[in-house]
Design a protein around this motif. Structure first.
Motif, mmCIF file in Angstrom:
data_model
loop_
_atom_site.group_PDB
_atom_site.id
_atom_site.type_symbol
_atom_site.label_atom_id
_atom_site.label_comp_id
_atom_site.label_asym_id
_atom_site.label_seq_id
_atom_site.Cartn_x
_atom_site.Cartn_y
_atom_site.Cartn_z
ATOM 1 N N LYS A 153 0.817 -1.643 -0.208
ATOM 2 C CA LYS A 153 0.023 -0.148 0.151
ATOM 3 C C LYS A 153 0.517 1.389 -0.001
ATOM 4 O O LYS A 153 1.855 1.271 0.704
ATOM 5 C CB LYS A 153 -0.574 0.058 0.725
ATOM 6 N N PHE A 154 0.462 2.098 -0.863
ATOM 7 C CA PHE A 154 1.306 2.993 -0.923
ATOM 8 C C PHE A 154 0.703 4.527 -0.494
ATOM 9 O O PHE A 154 -0.003 4.931 -0.185
ATOM 10 C CB PHE A 154 1.295 3.549 -2.345
ATOM 11 N N SER A 155 1.292 5.424 -0.224
ATOM 12 C CA SER A 155 1.120 6.672 0.226
ATOM 13 C C SER A 155 0.306 7.816 -0.979
ATOM 14 O O SER A 155 -0.151 8.702 -0.748
ATOM 15 C CB SER A 155 2.176 7.651 0.924
ATOM 16 N N LYS A 156 0.505 7.492 -2.484
ATOM 17 C CA LYS A 156 -0.246 7.847 -2.898
ATOM 18 C C LYS A 156 -0.973 7.097 -3.723
ATOM 19 O O LYS A 156 -0.786 6.155 -4.190
ATOM 20 C CB LYS A 156 0.706 8.807 -3.480
ATOM 21 N N ASP A 157 -2.039 7.548 -4.534
ATOM 22 C CA ASP A 157 -2.706 6.716 -6.173
ATOM 23 C C ASP A 157 -1.696 6.395 -7.053
ATOM 24 O O ASP A 157 0.004 6.744 -7.751
ATOM 25 C CB ASP A 157 -3.557 7.768 -6.575
#
Length: 596
Positions: free
Chosen positions: A492-496
């Motif tokens: 899971k990332f901090s941005k799209d």
């Protein structure tokens, strides 16, 4: 000192004589002890035939809820495998009944109290149970031998190995999907409930030689529809791509239209007739042989090539595709603006025909069509528009992202208009269409009425800013030491995230128990991995996609799944980018410095 114990029910007498320095134990009626040992052995033998219920894998979803699966009865299994396992499960149930009879016979004997009539009755019960067990044992052996010899059924515990085989002993090419030359294909491996009118799509990582995919000497009349936008169309080279339909019959060359997209990497296969039957589900096998070559003449698939199965149902797909989400999203508020380097993203309700993209998705501003590139990804469900416009006025000092790559932009302080054509209602390439040829339902009313009624339009506004902030990993899964052979693997990332950057070379997983880097370091770069001594592929069959939350990159593992008792290492490279084209900052995340 002498201690005596006497069980009058069982007729066992135990005498313990304790002297100054030793203990003497005497057991009378020793024959009864032997019977008890024999009885316990029979119980263990009977347990061998109890049907195996597996909880190692995620529970199966059924209308009545989640239940454990019985091994060998997966819906994706072939009819021969299902029949074999039904017989074996039936024999297992008989074994379970024999177990109950043995327990009952033993109980009668143990409670006989020396009554000869009850002892004889117990002996008769146990004798019958033993004969039954022997019959079940020989039946099990006969079924296994006959089914293997006659239909070539092989069993696999789902833990990896050399993969499945079919009746012609074709291997399924473990690792070729994701780890090898194949980026993706549709229908997916082991897919079920596939409509009969589906087309088959295959995407390679390198351009393939046209002559090894299709024969265009005498193309079918339908090629007039597909010979556009630089595509090449003809009859399928059925010796290099074999599609097994009903009764394992290979479709003839003139019964499949093959189209190679202008980039040379993506192949569309359209059967002339419906696949399967109208009365029952049918297992379809697609076999890509080693005869498929790259444009430079190199072989793409070693050995027997790559093969996969999917199951077609009894229905045809007449439901048109819909647009489920666009980004940047539409806004009537002129104050809502997006950075100029946004990558436009269009998500559909189902996989779409990649050939239908060309000319049917346009991005414009102030009446002019903007230059850029369309990319399809996310299991053929997402199309992205990547602008090729400059972000700076000076060509000598272009804007650079965190990876040192040039950044491209949309016009600043402008209204950007997106348009998706729904076609003319007849030609599947006249608008966006799905894998069954249904044209776009742009207004989501359940029908495809064609342009302009069902065209999909939206607009958004840009600012004069450029987003150069890098995405970082904030969560990874799984983290446990022991996992199932078919786990959910994601970061899971901090941005799209841009789904077209989630290729199987930018996100991958390998078996580090068998494979290592040539320099024996711990990074495990994909192009440096070498096979272990067993010759097993370094990679499982897998594909990469973006979850619906837009920020989680997920690895989908396919059969035969992960090997048991092996160490696997997922890896993400800086090729993963956010929706503004910024590279993943791989030196920060849950694993700390040095993460890759």
């Amino acid at each position: 000192m002498i201690l005596r114990f006497h069980n009058f029910k069982l007729g066992i007498r135990l005498k313990i004589k304790i002297t100054q320095n030793k203990m003497i134990l005497k057991l009378r009626n020793f024959s009864l002890l032997k019977k008890a040992v024999a009885f316990s052995f029979l119980l263990q033998l009977a347990f061998l035939f109890v049907p195996k219920i597996s909880f190692a894998e995620p529970l199966q979803k059924h209308p009545i809820g989640y239940i454990p699966s019985i091994e060998g009865l997966a819906t994706s299994a072939s009819p021969e495998v299902v029949i074999t396992n039904i017989i074996q499960i039936f024999l297992g149930l008989l074994g379970f009944i024999a177990l109950i009879i043995i327990i009952y016979g033993g109980f009668v004997w143990m409670t006989s109290g020396g009554n000869q009539e009850k002892i004889n009755k117990a002996k008769g019960i146990l004798k019958s149970a033993i004969i039954g067990l022997l019959i079940i044992l020989f039946s099990y052996v006969i079924v296994s031998v006959v089914m293997r010899a006659v239909v070539g059924v092989t069993t696999d515990d789902g833990g990896g190995g050399t993969g499945y085989t079919d009746g012609d002993d074709y291997t399924f090419g473990d690792g070729a999907l994701g780890g090898g030359v194949i980026e993706n294909h549709f229908p997916e491996r082991d897919a079920i409930n596939v409509p009969r009118n589906t087309m088959i799509m295959i995407t390679f990582k390198v351009p393939v030689a046209t002559s090894t995919i299709l024969n265009d000497d005498n193309p079918p009349a339908d090629c007039a529809t597909y010979n556009v936008n630089g595509n090449e169309c003809g009859n399928l080279r059925a010796d290099n791509i074999k599609i097994k339909n009903v009764n394992n019959q290979i479709l003839a060359s003139d019964r499949v239209i093959a189209v190679l997209q202008k980039n040379g990497k993506s192949v569309l296969l359209k059967p002339v007739d419906l696949l399967g039957l109208s009365t029952s589900d049918v297992n379809i096998n697609v076999h890509l042989t080693s005869g498929i070559l790259a444009q430079n003449g190199n072989s793409l698939l070693s050995g027997n090539g790559y093969s996969w199965n999917f199951t077609v149902s009894t229905f045809s797909d007449t439901t048109p595709p819909r647009v489920t989400k666009v980004w940047p999203k539409a806004s009537e508020n002129s104050d809502v603006k997006f950075a100029r380097n946004a990558i436009i993203q269009i998500n559909f309700s189902e996989p779409i025909n990649f050939l239908s993209m060309d000319g049917n998705i346009t991005v414009s501003s102030s009446g002019s069509i903007l230059p850029g590139e369309l990319k399809i990804s996310n299991k053929y469900k997402t199309v992205e528009f990547l602008s090729s416009g400059s972000c700076s006025e000076s060509s000598t000092s272009p804007t650079i992202n965190s990876c040192g790559e040039r950044v491209f932009c949309l016009p600043a302080n402008s209204t950007i208009n997106g348009l998706i054509y729904s076609g003319n209602g007849i030609n599947p390439l006249s608008g966006i269409s799905d894998a069954a040829g249904n044209l776009l339902d742009g207004n989501s009313d359940g029908q495809s009425s064609g342009s302009p009624h069902d065209d999909y339009k939206w607009s958004f506004n840009t600012s004069d800013t450029i987003d150069l902030s890098v995405p970082k990993i904030i969560l990874v899964s799984p983290t446990a030491d022991k996992i199932s052979i078919n786990p959910e693997i994601y970061a899971k990332f901090s941005k799209d995230i841009s789904p077209s950057s989630l290729t199987s070379d930018n996100v991958y997983i390998y078996n580090s128990t068998l494979c290592s880097s040539e320099d024996n370091n711990t990074i495990g770069k994909k192009d440096e991995l070498v096979l272990g001594s067993t010759g097993t592929a370094c990679f499982p069959n897998y594909s990469v996609y973006l979850k619906d939350d837009g920020v989680s990159a997920s690895i989908n593992i396919y059969s035969p799944y992960l090997q048991k008792n092996a160490i696997y290492r997922p890896r993400l490279t800086s090729g993963v980018k956010d929706t503004y084209g910024n590279c993943f900052y791989h030196s920060h995340g849950p694993s700390g410095p040095g993460q890759h």
